[in-house]
Structure formats: structure tokens, C-alpha cells
Enzyme design. Structure first.
Site: not given
Ligand code: 0X9
Ligand code: ZN
Ligand code: ZN
Length: 457
Positions: A216, A219, A273, A343, A418
């Protein structure tokens, strides 16, 4: 009724993000082109500003209130920076000034508590960069080039590339550590997707650990963290900890998986993003973390709307960046024990699955390894990470790289980490946190790797 009125008032704004029926597009087109010309004219010179833009912290009291807030989020296509969790519905939501009044009114009607969490996003962005610091030590001749890189800033991609190349040069004169740079793909905008392999270089293959950052774009702490790991691992010739890690594993590190988006977040729009593919309709980018192919499904936490921040792409692995990870891992997963994708933000150590609330059969192994890592992490500065499956502690979202690494590539210990913080700065973490964040994350990584090297699989 009320909702559709609000929607109509802000139609002008929402057209930027939402799909509209054809006849509306025809009306909007000419003005759009005009706006676009003006915007493009200055975009190259100055990144978008966020003066007075706010991030709200919203706390619904009940599941009904939560549902109403989430409906509002769909209606206005709001950018949720931090999602509500089970048993704690609090969330951070970025609201453009044009949407602020109607959103606040609607929230009042819903009954949720609202706080202005970040009052002026531009102020945070201005404070993100610290004033330049003086270099305190003079590096030795061999270290000179690699040492010119400042790990404690948010660097541009060109400087990161130069650093990675300098690390390769530096290790050529070291007998205890070897680094080689691999281009695992090319992006839509012809940037290289680079991966650094760090190993003992004694010709002996070891189990491996794959680490990426920057899936992303916005980040920024994620690439900075992976670069910090590289810095520490290269010390494997002299530093005890790093030395142990090189004895046990081969390391693959891809600090900037999404260079197109990363650069765009530096030059044009800090909060970008996705990657930067052209989707038509004036919309760019696929969310790479919705594009991986294990139970890929835009209906679960992604979107088929090309303008959405979580657009899942045309199909699984439609994107060069996700394909680069796929093919590299499939060619090198023979003895790959861990996949770690960095992330921000939220301070969470997440394991699969993201596409379902069910847990992997071996979830207890992943859970206990993550708890070992995060409890070591917390010893340094007291930062408390939350551990759990991403669906259960966060939200369900299919197409994540972690799900794919475990589900299809068979990498047992697959985690999404995260990083800092929990919302005080969100994505706009100040540069002076790169060091403490790096130190604690390195400690967690070290402890995780050593614990994996002593357990039988
Ligand atoms: O939403 C996401 O892609 C991730 N959070 S973020 O705030 N960095 O965008 C979390 C991803 C967790 N893993 C999966 N959902 N597979
Ligand atoms: Zn992310
Ligand atoms: Zn699968």
C-alpha cells in the site's frame, strides 16, 4: 429520502470516486476535462494539499449504530483509516471538507459519538518530515556509499534503489554476508520491483523468510521498516543477532512492492493506496492486497468499482506487482517458512484467513509464534500489538497476499503486520518514529525467526 438528498447535493464531488450512470457522465464530462486540465497542470509541481482536512474518530455504541455508520461510509465513499474491531466499534475516518458537514449531521442523527481526531491533516504532513539532522559518524571507505543512505527518513524510490545496489557492492567485500539484487517484475509505469536476497553466501541453501513492504503506497513506515531490517541483516558479519539469523535462514526482502503508488504518494497525493494502472473513467489503481488469488472475491472486503480504494482488479493476479510476488515465491518456496508483509497502521500482528472467519488448522502455531514475537516487541518501548486472524480482529477482506502465501504457496507462517501507530498520526507517521518502530520491529522479527528455527514443522 434524507440520504438521497445528501447524496444529490454531493453528487458533484462523489463523481470522482463512484460509478455513475452514462447520462450523468455525459453531463459531467466537459467540466471534468476542464478540472482535469487545471489539476494536471499543477499536479506535477505541487502535491495535493490537505489544509483543514479532518480525520474523525467515530464510536458507535451498538451494532445498529455501527451498521448505520458503515452505510454512511458506502454512501460517501469515505476513506476508513482504521476499521472497527469486534467489541470495539471505534474507527478513524478521513473526511474530505466537502463531505464534512453532511457526514457530521448524519452521524448526529445516527447517535454515534464523534471526535475530531486529526484537525488539520496538512499540519501533520508538514510535521512528518523532520528537519535535516547532522551526520554524527564518518563511515569507513567500504561502507561509505551504503551509509550515505538515511534510514531515518522517508526516502524516494530512486534513493532506495541506489541504496540496495550499494548494499550489494558493500557485501562483495565481506566474507560473512552476501547480498544480491533480483528484479522480480516491472510495474505499469516501468518501475522495477526489486528484491534483495541476503544470505551467508557460503553456497549452503537454508530455509527462507520472505518479507515485503509497501504493498500500500501511503503506508510509508512499511518500506522504511524493511529497509531497517536490511541494514541490520547486513551487519551479520559483526552483529551477534544478525549473525544468528543469517546462520539459520536465507532472507528475501522486497521493501517497495508498489513503487508506482509509492512515488505517487510522494509527488501527487499523500494518501494514495493502490498501484497506478489506468482503469479508464479517470480512475487509477488496483488495491494489490485484494488482488491475490486465494479465494479472490471482490465482494469480500474489496470492490468491482474501478474508482474504489479497494478495487480488487479485473481478476486475481491481474497486476504486475502481485504476479511478481506470486512467481518469485512459487519458484522459491521449497523451504520457505515465513511470509511477512508489512503494512500500517494499528499495531497488529495478523494471520490468515482474511477471506473467512474460519481459522487455518494450524492457527495455534501461528498464534503462539506471533505472541512470542509481539511480547518481545513490547519489552522495548511498551508498544502492545494485538494478535489474531485478520477477519476476527480486523475485518474480512479477500485477495490478501497473506492468504495466498499460506493457502496456495504453502508458507506456514504467513503474517500481515500493521505497524505503528494506533491513529494519532495514522499513515502520516513522523520520521522520528522510524527508529523506535524499526528497533522494536527488528526485535520481534529476530525473536520470531529464532523461535521458528527451533520448532519442528
Ligand atoms: O486491508 C488490508 O489490506 C490490510 N490493512 S491496511 O490498513 N494496511 O490496508 C489488512 C490485510 C489483512 N489480511 C487480509 N485481509 N487477507
Ligand atoms: Zn496496508
Ligand atoms: Zn487457493
Amino acid at each position: 429520502m434524507r440520504e438521497s438528498m445528501i447524496y444529490a447535493t454531493y453528487d458533484q464531488f462523489l463523481k470522482r470516486d463512484r460509478l455513475l450512470p452514462k447520462h450523468e457522465l455525459l453531463v459531467i464530462m466537459p467540466s471534468c476535462i476542464l478540472v482535469l486540465l487545471i489539476f494536471c497542470g499543477c499536479a506535477a509541481a505541487e502535491p495535493a494539499r490537505f489544509d483543514g482536512h479532518k480525520v474523525l474518530q467515530i464510536v458507535p455504541h451498538t451494532t445498529t449504530e455501527l451498521e448505520n455508520v458503515l452505510a454512511l461510509h458506502d454512501l460517501y465513499n469515505l476513506d476508513v483509516w482504521r476499521h472497527p474491531r469486534k467489541h470495539n466499534y471505534s474507527m478513524d475516518v478521513y473526511v474530505e471538507p466537502e463531505k464534512l458537514q453532511p457526514v457530521l449531521t448524519a452521524l448526529k442523527d445516527i447517535g454515534a459519538d464523534v471526535k475530531i481526531w486529526i484537525d488539520d491533516l496538512q499540519k501533520l504532513i508538514d510535521a512528518e518530515r523532520q528537519p535535516s539532522r547532522r551526520r554524527t559518524h564518518v563511515p569507513s571507505q567500504t561502507q561509505r556509499n551504503a551509509s550515505l543512505f538515511d534510514h531515518f527518513r522517508f526516502n524516494r524510490f530512486a534513493d532506495i534503489k541506489k541504496y540496495l545496489n550499494d548494499v550489494v557492492t558493500l557485501t562483495q567485500s565481506m566474507s560473512t554476508v552476501n547480498a544480491s539484487l533480483v528484479k522480480i517484475g516491472d510495474t505499469y509505469l516501468s518501475n522495477e520491483i526489486l528484491l534483495l536476497k541476503i544470505s551467508r553466501g557460503d553456497g549452503r541453501a537454508r530455509p527462507s523468510i520472505f518479507i515485503d513492504g509497501g504493498i500500500h503506497a501511503r503506508e510509508w513506515i512499511a518500506p522504511a521498516t524493511v529497509l531497517y531490517f536490511i541494514r541490520e541483516l547486513v551487519n551479520g558479519g559483526v552483529d551477534d543477532y544478525a549473525s544468528q539469523l543469517l546462520d539459520k535462514f536465507d532472507w528475501y526482502l522486497a521493501p517497495v512492492l508498489n513503487p508506482d503508488g509509492y512515488e505517487y504518494s510522494h509527488t501527487n497525493y499523500r494518501l494514495w493506496r493502490k498501484n497506478r494502472v489506468d482503469n479508464g473513467r479517470n480512475c487509477h489503481g488496483t488495491d494489490l492486497n485484494r488482488n491475490f488469488g486465494h479465494n479472490w472475491n471482490p465482494a469480500i472486503g474489496g470492490s468491482t468499482n474501478v474508482c474504489s480504494d479497494v478495487y480488487s482488479g479485473k481478476s486475481a493476479f491481474s497486476e504486475a506487482e502481485s504476479r511478481a510476488v506470486e512467481s518469485f515465491i512459487l519458484n522459491n518456496n521449497k523451504d520457505m517458512i515465513a511470509y511477512l508483509t508489512y503494512h500500517s497502521y494499528g499495531e497488529m500482528w495478523l494471520y490468515p484467513w482474511g477471506y473467512t472467519s474460519a481459522l487455518p488448522v494450524d492457527w495455534q502455531d501461528l498464534d503462539s509464534a506471533a505472541k512470542t514475537a509481539t511480547s518481545a516487541l513490547s519489552e522495548l518501548y511498551g508498544t502492545q500489538y494485538l494478535v489474531g486472524s485478520s477477519t476476527n480482529v480486523l475485518y474480512s477482506a479477500a485477495g490478501g497476499s497473506d492468504d495466498w502465501a499460506k493457502g496456495d504457496a504453502g508458507v506456514k507462517y504467513s503474517y500481515t503486520i500493521e505497524l505503528r501507530d494506533t491513529g494519532a498520526h495514522g499513515f502520516v507517521l513522523p520520521e522520528d518514529q522510524i527508529r523506535p518502530n524499526g528497533e522494536e520491529s527488528w526485535r520481534a522479527l529476530r525473536v520470531l525467526a529464532l523461535s521458528l528455527s527451533t520448532t519442528r514443522h
